[in-house]
Design a protein around this motif. Sequence first.
Motif, mmCIF file in Angstrom:
data_model
loop_
_atom_site.group_PDB
_atom_site.id
_atom_site.type_symbol
_atom_site.label_atom_id
_atom_site.label_comp_id
_atom_site.label_asym_id
_atom_site.label_seq_id
_atom_site.Cartn_x
_atom_site.Cartn_y
_atom_site.Cartn_z
ATOM 1 N N MET A 1 11.778 -4.529 -1.240
ATOM 2 C CA MET A 1 13.519 -2.701 -1.915
ATOM 3 C C MET A 1 13.682 -3.842 -3.477
ATOM 4 N N VAL A 2 14.221 -5.156 -2.345
ATOM 5 C CA VAL A 2 14.892 -6.038 -4.222
ATOM 6 C C VAL A 2 14.191 -6.608 -4.827
ATOM 7 N N TRP A 3 13.175 -6.881 -4.367
ATOM 8 C CA TRP A 3 12.506 -7.838 -5.849
ATOM 9 C C TRP A 3 11.434 -6.745 -6.435
ATOM 10 N N VAL A 4 10.707 -5.631 -5.545
ATOM 11 C CA VAL A 4 10.083 -4.832 -6.423
ATOM 12 C C VAL A 4 10.541 -3.546 -7.235
ATOM 13 N N LEU A 5 10.991 -3.315 -5.876
ATOM 14 C CA LEU A 5 11.736 -2.072 -6.201
ATOM 15 C C LEU A 5 13.374 -2.035 -6.777
ATOM 16 N N GLY A 6 13.972 -3.210 -7.011
ATOM 17 C CA GLY A 6 15.377 -3.415 -7.844
ATOM 18 C C GLY A 6 16.504 -2.665 -6.891
ATOM 19 N N GLU A 7 16.408 -2.138 -5.634
ATOM 20 C CA GLU A 7 17.467 -1.237 -4.873
ATOM 21 C C GLU A 7 18.266 -2.549 -4.153
ATOM 22 N N ALA B 1 1.301 -1.097 -0.578
ATOM 23 C CA ALA B 1 -0.082 0.075 0.121
ATOM 24 C C ALA B 1 0.425 1.564 -0.031
ATOM 25 N N TRP B 2 1.962 0.799 0.628
ATOM 26 C CA TRP B 2 3.009 2.515 0.935
ATOM 27 C C TRP B 2 4.066 3.081 -0.177
ATOM 28 N N TYR B 3 4.040 1.873 -1.199
ATOM 29 C CA TYR B 3 5.503 1.535 -1.920
ATOM 30 C C TYR B 3 4.590 1.195 -3.085
ATOM 31 N N TRP B 4 4.186 0.463 -3.655
ATOM 32 C CA TRP B 4 3.599 0.183 -4.587
ATOM 33 C C TRP B 4 3.491 0.649 -6.356
ATOM 34 N N HIS B 5 3.540 2.475 -6.109
ATOM 35 C CA HIS B 5 3.273 3.426 -6.742
ATOM 36 C C HIS B 5 4.615 4.096 -6.959
ATOM 37 N N LEU B 6 5.913 3.680 -6.256
ATOM 38 C CA LEU B 6 6.875 4.062 -6.401
ATOM 39 C C LEU B 6 7.853 3.482 -8.198
ATOM 40 N N LYS B 7 6.874 2.248 -8.220
ATOM 41 C CA LYS B 7 7.562 2.045 -9.551
ATOM 42 C C LYS B 7 6.797 1.417 -10.393
ATOM 43 N N GLY B 8 6.515 2.661 -11.801
ATOM 44 C CA GLY B 8 5.306 2.182 -12.815
ATOM 45 C C GLY B 8 3.915 2.742 -12.290
ATOM 46 N N GLY B 9 3.527 3.573 -10.770
ATOM 47 C CA GLY B 9 2.788 3.829 -10.838
ATOM 48 C C GLY B 9 2.799 5.659 -10.728
ATOM 49 N N GLU B 10 4.033 6.521 -11.487
ATOM 50 C CA GLU B 10 4.283 7.553 -11.080
ATOM 51 C C GLU B 10 3.432 8.574 -11.964
ATOM 52 N N ALA B 11 2.802 8.332 -13.236
ATOM 53 C CA ALA B 11 1.923 8.809 -13.412
ATOM 54 C C ALA B 11 0.854 8.699 -13.679
ATOM 55 N N LYS B 12 0.396 7.329 -12.390
ATOM 56 C CA LYS B 12 -0.992 7.886 -11.666
ATOM 57 C C LYS B 12 -1.381 8.795 -11.353
ATOM 58 N N PRO B 13 -2.520 9.519 -10.942
ATOM 59 C CA PRO B 13 -3.096 10.743 -10.850
ATOM 60 C C PRO B 13 -3.045 10.414 -9.543
ATOM 61 N N LEU B 14 -2.272 11.446 -8.102
ATOM 62 C CA LEU B 14 -2.145 10.764 -6.327
ATOM 63 C C LEU B 14 -2.949 10.759 -5.499
ATOM 64 N N TRP B 15 -4.245 11.250 -6.545
ATOM 65 C CA TRP B 15 -5.490 11.207 -5.603
ATOM 66 C C TRP B 15 -6.143 9.738 -5.966
#
Length: 116
Positions: free
Chosen positions: A86-92, A22-36
């Motif tokens: 962080m490793v598997w989804v965000l690739g960090e 819920a907190w972090y899914w949008h950091l990878k590929g969700g940046e184009a979605k409106p914040l609301w």
Amino acid sequence: MENRPMPTIILLTFSNIFMTTAWYWHLKGGEAKPLWLVVLISWGIALIEYCLAVPANRIGYASGWSAGQLKIVQEALALVVFAGFMVWVLGEPLHWRHFAAFGCIMAGVAFLFVGR
């Protein structure tokens, strides 16, 4: 009620998976979605987290765990779940600092459960 740590730990683990998502899914590929929209989707995901965390805490508390023990276990699980996300989804990558911080949290877990 007898001490039943496994249902509490399993429910808290799954609740942390949903909350981290819920907190972090949008950091990878969700940046184009409106914040609301991101907020609404995250609230929907967090609802599932609450449906798992509340029973986990009730079961743990009824089994003799203190509120502090429940919280510190939840934080330790949150770190494990977040590290995987962080490793598997965000690739960090993980660094030694992550492991050192995790060790400090695990020491906190030990302090709250020693002599219990």
